[in-house]
Motif scaffolding. Structure first.
Motif, PDB file in Angstrom:
ATOM      1  N   CYS A  22     -26.667  -0.065  95.637  1.00  0.00           N
ATOM      2  CA  CYS A  22     -27.915   0.147  96.350  1.00  0.00           C
ATOM      3  C   CYS A  22     -28.933   0.664  95.329  1.00  0.00           C
ATOM      4  CB  CYS A  22     -27.740   1.150  97.485  1.00  0.00           C
ATOM      5  SG  CYS A  22     -26.402   0.732  98.626  1.00  0.00           S
ATOM      6  N   PHE A  23     -30.215   0.527  95.654  1.00  0.00           N
ATOM      7  CA  PHE A  23     -31.263   0.856  94.697  1.00  0.00           C
ATOM      8  C   PHE A  23     -32.314   1.723  95.375  1.00  0.00           C
ATOM      9  CE2 PHE A  23     -29.300  -3.150  93.711  1.00  0.00           C
ATOM     10  CZ  PHE A  23     -29.039  -3.071  92.350  1.00  0.00           C
ATOM     11  N   LEU A  24     -32.640   2.840  94.748  1.00  0.00           N
ATOM     12  CA  LEU A  24     -33.586   3.801  95.312  1.00  0.00           C
ATOM     13  C   LEU A  24     -34.818   3.902  94.424  1.00  0.00           C
ATOM     14  CD1 LEU A  24     -34.241   6.128  97.346  1.00  0.00           C
ATOM     15  CD2 LEU A  24     -33.109   7.667  95.719  1.00  0.00           C
ATOM     16  N   PHE A  25     -35.990   3.828  95.065  1.00  0.00           N
ATOM     17  CA  PHE A  25     -37.268   3.994  94.375  1.00  0.00           C
ATOM     18  C   PHE A  25     -37.990   5.185  95.003  1.00  0.00           C
ATOM     19  CE2 PHE A  25     -36.013  -0.387  94.046  1.00  0.00           C
ATOM     20  CZ  PHE A  25     -36.273  -0.701  92.725  1.00  0.00           C
ATOM     21  N   SER A  30     -43.283   8.964  99.540  1.00  0.00           N
ATOM     22  CA  SER A  30     -42.202   8.302 100.269  1.00  0.00           C
ATOM     23  C   SER A  30     -41.234   7.678  99.270  1.00  0.00           C
ATOM     24  CB  SER A  30     -42.764   7.216 101.200  1.00  0.00           C
ATOM     25  OG  SER A  30     -43.376   6.187 100.443  1.00  0.00           O
ATOM     26  N   ALA A  31     -40.102   7.227  99.785  1.00  0.00           N
ATOM     27  CA  ALA A  31     -39.085   6.568  98.963  1.00  0.00           C
ATOM     28  C   ALA A  31     -38.634   5.296  99.674  1.00  0.00           C
ATOM     29  CB  ALA A  31     -37.904   7.496  98.721  1.00  0.00           C
ATOM     30  N   VAL A  32     -38.132   4.353  98.889  1.00  0.00           N
ATOM     31  CA  VAL A  32     -37.615   3.089  99.427  1.00  0.00           C
ATOM     32  C   VAL A  32     -36.190   2.900  98.936  1.00  0.00           C
ATOM     33  CG1 VAL A  32     -37.799   0.567  99.320  1.00  0.00           C
ATOM     34  CG2 VAL A  32     -39.851   1.948  99.665  1.00  0.00           C
ATOM     35  N   LEU A  33     -35.294   2.618  99.877  1.00  0.00           N
ATOM     36  CA  LEU A  33     -33.899   2.341  99.554  1.00  0.00           C
ATOM     37  C   LEU A  33     -33.608   0.877  99.847  1.00  0.00           C
ATOM     38  CD1 LEU A  33     -31.014   3.342  98.800  1.00  0.00           C
ATOM     39  CD2 LEU A  33     -30.672   3.798 101.250  1.00  0.00           C
ATOM     40  N   GLY A 104     -44.740   4.402  94.977  1.00  0.00           N
ATOM     41  CA  GLY A 104     -45.096   4.937  93.665  1.00  0.00           C
ATOM     42  C   GLY A 104     -45.713   3.866  92.795  1.00  0.00           C
ATOM     43  N   GLU A 105     -45.188   3.738  91.557  1.00  0.00           N
ATOM     44  CA  GLU A 105     -45.718   2.746  90.624  1.00  0.00           C
ATOM     45  C   GLU A 105     -45.066   1.376  90.787  1.00  0.00           C
ATOM     46  OE1 GLU A 105     -42.540   4.943  88.076  1.00  0.00           O
ATOM     47  OE2 GLU A 105     -43.680   5.259  89.932  1.00  0.00           O
ATOM     48  N   PHE A 106     -44.185   1.234  91.787  1.00  0.00           N
ATOM     49  CA  PHE A 106     -43.462  -0.020  91.984  1.00  0.00           C
ATOM     50  C   PHE A 106     -44.110  -0.852  93.089  1.00  0.00           C
ATOM     51  CE2 PHE A 106     -40.382   3.054  90.398  1.00  0.00           C
ATOM     52  CZ  PHE A 106     -39.809   2.364  89.341  1.00  0.00           C
ATOM     53  N   GLU A 107     -44.147  -2.156  92.872  1.00  0.00           N
ATOM     54  CA  GLU A 107     -44.563  -3.108  93.887  1.00  0.00           C
ATOM     55  C   GLU A 107     -43.479  -4.171  93.990  1.00  0.00           C
ATOM     56  OE1 GLU A 107     -48.492  -4.639  93.331  1.00  0.00           O
ATOM     57  OE2 GLU A 107     -49.436  -2.666  93.519  1.00  0.00           O
ATOM     58  N   LEU A 108     -42.682  -4.101  95.036  1.00  0.00           N
ATOM     59  CA  LEU A 108     -41.545  -4.997  95.216  1.00  0.00           C
ATOM     60  C   LEU A 108     -41.966  -6.168  96.107  1.00  0.00           C
ATOM     61  CD1 LEU A 108     -38.840  -2.255  95.929  1.00  0.00           C
ATOM     62  CD2 LEU A 108     -39.377  -3.336  93.727  1.00  0.00           C
ATOM     63  N   GLU A 109     -41.992  -7.343  95.531  1.00  0.00           N
ATOM     64  CA  GLU A 109     -42.390  -8.546  96.255  1.00  0.00           C
ATOM     65  C   GLU A 109     -41.162  -9.184  96.902  1.00  0.00           C
ATOM     66  OE1 GLU A 109     -44.379 -12.953  95.390  1.00  0.00           O
ATOM     67  OE2 GLU A 109     -44.504 -11.359  93.879  1.00  0.00           O
ATOM     68  N   VAL A 110     -41.266  -9.492  98.185  1.00  0.00           N
ATOM     69  CA  VAL A 110     -40.166 -10.100  98.920  1.00  0.00           C
ATOM     70  C   VAL A 110     -40.116 -11.600  98.613  1.00  0.00           C
ATOM     71  CG1 VAL A 110     -39.216 -10.583 101.214  1.00  0.00           C
ATOM     72  CG2 VAL A 110     -40.339  -8.381 100.759  1.00  0.00           C
ATOM     73  N   PHE A 124     -38.770  -8.562  93.883  1.00  0.00           N
ATOM     74  CA  PHE A 124     -39.262  -8.907  92.549  1.00  0.00           C
ATOM     75  C   PHE A 124     -40.370  -7.950  92.138  1.00  0.00           C
ATOM     76  CE2 PHE A 124     -41.983 -12.197  90.147  1.00  0.00           C
ATOM     77  CZ  PHE A 124     -41.420 -11.861  88.932  1.00  0.00           C
ATOM     78  N   GLU A 125     -40.166  -7.245  91.039  1.00  0.00           N
ATOM     79  CA  GLU A 125     -41.206  -6.365  90.487  1.00  0.00           C
ATOM     80  C   GLU A 125     -41.863  -7.108  89.329  1.00  0.00           C
ATOM     81  OE1 GLU A 125     -43.207  -4.659  89.027  1.00  0.00           O
ATOM     82  OE2 GLU A 125     -43.599  -2.897  90.223  1.00  0.00           O
TER      83      GLU A 125
END
Length: 226
Positions: A22-25, A30-33, A104-110, A124-125
């Motif tokens: 699993c991956f945690l940001f 807030s946080a995304v798992l 945060g500084e991450f943008e995760l594209e579905v 996808f970052e």
């Protein structure tokens, strides 16, 4: 079940119980798992040792080894095609191809990559040149491709979408097998999948308890029933 927590980069963690990752940001507010692992490994409890920020759970797909902890949160985001695989008591929010999850500084594209399941997605970052692929891309792993929730034709088609991103990928983070792996894994897994469907990989054996055969390609393996 013990979980190994690795700080992969600033504000990005990998949680691994020896079976699935699993991956945690972690952001400022807030946080995304990404995925919640097996029910017996208490991923959420381990996340709370890292951060107490409000947590958003997003799923690569609906298989039980990725969703076992989702009931502890009560809400998740997943592609609608896999909602039927999720617990009924969990609130479901839709992930669509092209959605951007900001933390945060991450943008995760579905990226919708059906095949392993109909609702499988990658995250996808683009600016940081990595992608989380769930189960469809593995090195020295075993990819489940039998049963009603799998579609081998769609699986092959999804490789074309991933190949279009490959030049902007430095690292692939799969849920199983070796991690991280290189972008060429997309081509290697695609080649093994084509060889499998063309009958060019011999059956290694009948699985001991699942209704499928075991196949070993040059790069990865498959549990598959023609």
């Amino acid at each position: 079940m013990d979980i190994e927590v690795t700080k992969e980069r600033e504000n990005m963690y990998i949680l691994y119980d020896g079976r699935v990752r699993c991956f945690l940001f972690v952001g400022d507010t807030s946080a995304v798992l990404v995925d919640t692992g097996f029910a017996d490994c208490d991923v959420i409890g381990n996340v709370r040792k890292i951060t107490d920020l409000p947590l958003k759970v997003v799923l690569t797909h609906g298989d039980g080894d990725h969703t076992g902890g989702v009931s502890a949160v009560g809400e998740c985001y997943a592609h609608k095609e896999d909602w039927k695989l999720l617990p009924e008591n969990v609130k479901k929010n839709e992930l669509c191809d092209g959605d951007i999850i900001k933390v945060g500084e991450f943008e995760l594209e579905v990226i919708h990559i059906p095949g392993h399941t109909y609702g499988s997605v990658a995250f996808f970052e683009r600016s940081k040149h990595f992608i989380i692929t769930g189960d469809g891309i593995q090195k020295n792993g075993m990819i489940y491709m039998f049963g009603d929730k799998r579609n081998f034709s769609l699986y092959l088609e999804s490789f074309e979408k991933l190949k279009g991103l490959k030049e902007n990928i430095d690292k692939i983070y799969p849920s199983h097998g070796i991690c991280p792996i290189e972008a060429e894994a997309i081509d290697c897994c695609h080649e093994d999948a084509k060889r499998l469907i063309n009958g060019e990989i011999p059956v290694e054996k009948r699985h001991d308890f699942m209704p499928c055969n075991v196949y070993k390609g040059n790069y990865t393996g498959f549990f598959y029933e023609p």
